[in-house]
Design a protein around this motif. Structure first.
Motif, PDB file in Angstrom:
ATOM      1  N   HIS A 182       4.659  11.579  14.037  1.00 21.79           N
ATOM      2  CA  HIS A 182       3.733  10.786  14.853  1.00 21.79           C
ATOM      3  C   HIS A 182       2.698  10.083  13.974  1.00 21.79           C
ATOM      4  N   MET A 183       2.201  10.786  12.960  1.00 25.26           N
ATOM      5  CA  MET A 183       1.238  10.180  12.038  1.00 25.26           C
ATOM      6  C   MET A 183       1.858   9.012  11.290  1.00 25.26           C
ATOM      7  N   LYS A 184       3.061   9.236  10.769  1.00 20.49           N
ATOM      8  CA  LYS A 184       3.717   8.190   9.979  1.00 20.49           C
ATOM      9  C   LYS A 184       4.017   6.964  10.839  1.00 20.49           C
ATOM     10  N   PHE A 185       4.402   7.173  12.088  1.00 15.54           N
ATOM     11  CA  PHE A 185       4.631   6.033  12.980  1.00 15.54           C
ATOM     12  C   PHE A 185       3.366   5.190  13.115  1.00 15.54           C
ATOM     13  N   LEU A 228       0.848  -1.189   0.000  1.00 15.48           N
ATOM     14  CA  LEU A 228       0.000   0.000   0.000  1.00 15.48           C
ATOM     15  C   LEU A 228       0.882   1.236   0.000  1.00 15.48           C
ATOM     16  N   HIS A 229       0.252   2.356  -0.314  1.00 20.77           N
ATOM     17  CA  HIS A 229       0.942   3.639  -0.302  1.00 20.77           C
ATOM     18  C   HIS A 229       0.447   4.464   0.877  1.00 20.77           C
ATOM     19  N   ILE A 230       1.348   5.206   1.469  1.00 16.89           N
ATOM     20  CA  ILE A 230       0.978   6.248   2.422  1.00 16.89           C
ATOM     21  C   ILE A 230       1.225   7.563   1.700  1.00 16.89           C
ATOM     22  N   ARG A 251      10.245  17.528  -7.184  1.00 17.18           N
ATOM     23  CA  ARG A 251      10.573  18.897  -6.768  1.00 17.18           C
ATOM     24  C   ARG A 251      10.273  19.167  -5.296  1.00 17.18           C
ATOM     25  N   ASN A 252       9.532  18.282  -4.639  1.00 20.20           N
ATOM     26  CA  ASN A 252       9.098  18.497  -3.256  1.00 20.20           C
ATOM     27  C   ASN A 252      10.193  18.023  -2.289  1.00 20.20           C
ATOM     28  N   ILE A 253      11.198  18.843  -2.148  1.00 20.68           N
ATOM     29  CA  ILE A 253      12.379  18.484  -1.350  1.00 20.68           C
ATOM     30  C   ILE A 253      12.021  18.252   0.119  1.00 20.68           C
ATOM     31  N   ALA A 254      11.136  19.074   0.674  1.00 24.29           N
ATOM     32  CA  ALA A 254      10.772  18.921   2.089  1.00 24.29           C
ATOM     33  C   ALA A 254      10.145  17.556   2.353  1.00 24.29           C
ATOM     34  N   SER A 255       9.216  17.134   1.509  1.00 25.10           N
ATOM     35  CA  SER A 255       8.572  15.835   1.701  1.00 25.10           C
ATOM     36  C   SER A 255       9.549  14.694   1.454  1.00 25.10           C
ATOM     37  N   ARG A 256      10.414  14.849   0.479  1.00 25.57           N
ATOM     38  CA  ARG A 256      11.415  13.812   0.218  1.00 25.57           C
ATOM     39  C   ARG A 256      12.338  13.641   1.423  1.00 25.57           C
ATOM     40  N   LYS A 257      12.775  14.755   2.003  1.00 29.98           N
ATOM     41  CA  LYS A 257      13.650  14.673   3.182  1.00 29.98           C
ATOM     42  C   LYS A 257      12.925  14.031   4.359  1.00 29.98           C
ATOM     43  N   ALA A 258      11.646  14.349   4.518  1.00 27.82           N
ATOM     44  CA  ALA A 258      10.871  13.768   5.625  1.00 27.82           C
ATOM     45  C   ALA A 258      10.776  12.249   5.486  1.00 27.82           C
ATOM     46  N   VAL A 259      10.540  11.765   4.278  1.00 31.36           N
ATOM     47  CA  VAL A 259      10.438  10.320   4.056  1.00 31.36           C
ATOM     48  C   VAL A 259      11.810   9.665   4.190  1.00 31.36           C
ATOM     49  N   GLU A 260      12.839  10.351   3.739  1.00 32.13           N
ATOM     50  CA  GLU A 260      14.194   9.809   3.890  1.00 32.13           C
ATOM     51  C   GLU A 260      14.594   9.703   5.361  1.00 32.13           C
ATOM     52  N   LYS A 261      14.097  10.616   6.212  1.00 30.84           N
ATOM     53  CA  LYS A 261      14.363  10.528   7.650  1.00 30.84           C
ATOM     54  C   LYS A 261      13.705   9.303   8.278  1.00 30.84           C
ATOM     55  N   LEU A 262      12.703   8.755   7.593  1.00 29.27           N
ATOM     56  CA  LEU A 262      12.060   7.522   8.057  1.00 29.27           C
ATOM     57  C   LEU A 262      12.850   6.290   7.624  1.00 29.27           C
ATOM     58  N   ASN A 263      13.950   6.513   6.926  1.00 33.74           N
ATOM     59  CA  ASN A 263      14.791   5.450   6.366  1.00 33.74           C
ATOM     60  C   ASN A 263      14.116   4.696   5.230  1.00 33.74           C
ATOM     61  N   ALA A 264      13.165   5.348   4.562  1.00 38.31           N
ATOM     62  CA  ALA A 264      12.599   4.768   3.343  1.00 38.31           C
ATOM     63  C   ALA A 264      13.662   4.856   2.254  1.00 38.31           C
ATOM     64  N   LYS A 265      13.693   3.853   1.393  1.00 37.18           N
ATOM     65  CA  LYS A 265      14.698   3.779   0.334  1.00 37.18           C
ATOM     66  C   LYS A 265      14.131   4.327  -0.978  1.00 37.18           C
ATOM     67  N   LEU A 266      14.919   5.173  -1.642  1.00 38.40           N
ATOM     68  CA  LEU A 266      14.540   5.639  -2.969  1.00 38.40           C
ATOM     69  C   LEU A 266      14.700   4.467  -3.929  1.00 38.40           C
ATOM     70  N   GLU A 267      13.605   4.051  -4.546  1.00 36.53           N
ATOM     71  CA  GLU A 267      13.629   2.894  -5.429  1.00 36.53           C
ATOM     72  C   GLU A 267      13.706   3.281  -6.898  1.00 36.53           C
ATOM     73  N   GLY A 268      13.421   4.524  -7.191  1.00 36.68           N
ATOM     74  CA  GLY A 268      13.481   4.967  -8.572  1.00 36.68           C
ATOM     75  C   GLY A 268      12.648   6.218  -8.779  1.00 36.68           C
ATOM     76  N   ILE A 269      12.736   6.757  -9.974  1.00 39.34           N
ATOM     77  CA  ILE A 269      11.987   7.957 -10.334  1.00 39.34           C
ATOM     78  C   ILE A 269      11.188   7.660 -11.595  1.00 39.34           C
ATOM     79  N   LEU A 270       9.879   7.858 -11.500  1.00 40.10           N
ATOM     80  CA  LEU A 270       9.012   7.732 -12.665  1.00 40.10           C
ATOM     81  C   LEU A 270       9.043   9.080 -13.385  1.00 40.10           C
ATOM     82  N   ARG A 271       9.606   9.098 -14.567  1.00 39.23           N
ATOM     83  CA  ARG A 271       9.821  10.352 -15.273  1.00 39.23           C
ATOM     84  C   ARG A 271       8.547  10.828 -15.949  1.00 39.23           C
TER      85      ARG A 271
END
Length: 191
Positions: A111-114, A92-94, A136-156
């Motif tokens: 807290h929500m993501k936990f 699923l996606h969050i 382009r959403n750097i803030a959201s990308r950084k937030a997810v990266e802080k959760l230790n989610a792995k970048l799996e790829g970019i859909l162009r």
């Protein structure tokens, strides 16, 4: 499908629907709140249509939409959801997460993501949680990266935005076997 209530000392996530979406009108009308989304929630009618789409997905068992209540500030803060729920493959996606500017940077999102990750992995026993974020959403990308989610790829150029721009989408993921380490390292003390 029964929607869960996810709650801790900081936040309460309950089912978003046509009976409670108006609690989000003040937040949803904030300028540029979802500038990296292909959705529009800027008016009562547009927010109502956005919520109706989520409700339809809930009845088709592909979405569980939540209204976010910030217990610390005693105010409705925004919305988030489980989406693109694939019950067969246990993925699923969050996402579809937006919170008012006054709630951003306060720890509410973590807290929500936990709560959501814990529910996805420990209650639903899903194998993978994904996050899709505008490149382009750097803030959201950084937030997810802080959760230790792995970048799996970019859909162009995969998503058409409201202004006609075709965005590229970063795909992040967390696997069930990664969750115990992430829970201990990133969310220590959240239970």
């Amino acid at each position: 499908m029964i929607a869960p209530t996810l709650e801790n000392d900081r936040v309460k996530l309950t089912l978003l629907g046509m009976s409670n979406f108006e609690n989000l009108l003040d937040v949803s009308s904030q300028k540029d709140l979802i500038q990296f989304s292909p959705s529009d929630i800027s008016t009562h009618e547009k927010l109502k249509a956005y919520v109706q789409t989520a409700v339809d997905g809930y009845y088709h068992k592909t979405i569980i939409p939540f209204i976010i209540y910030d217990k610390q500030n005693q105010a409705y803060a925004g919305s988030t959801r489980f989406g693109l729920i694939n019950w067969k493959n246990k993925v699923l996606h969050i996402g579809w997460t937006w919170i008012g500017k006054q709630f951003q940077g306060t720890g509410l999102n973590k807290h929500m993501k936990f709560l959501m990750l814990q529910y996805a992995f420990e209650t639903l026993e899903f194998d993978k949680v994904e996050f899709r974020i505008d490149e382009r959403n750097i803030a959201s990308r950084k937030a997810v990266e802080k959760l230790n989610a792995k970048l799996e790829g970019i859909l162009r150029k995969d998503t058409l935005m409201l202004d006609g721009f075709k965005r590229s989408t970063c795909c992040y993921g967390i696997l069930k076997e990664e969750w115990p380490h992430i829970k201990q390292a990133v969310f220590k003390g959240f239970e």
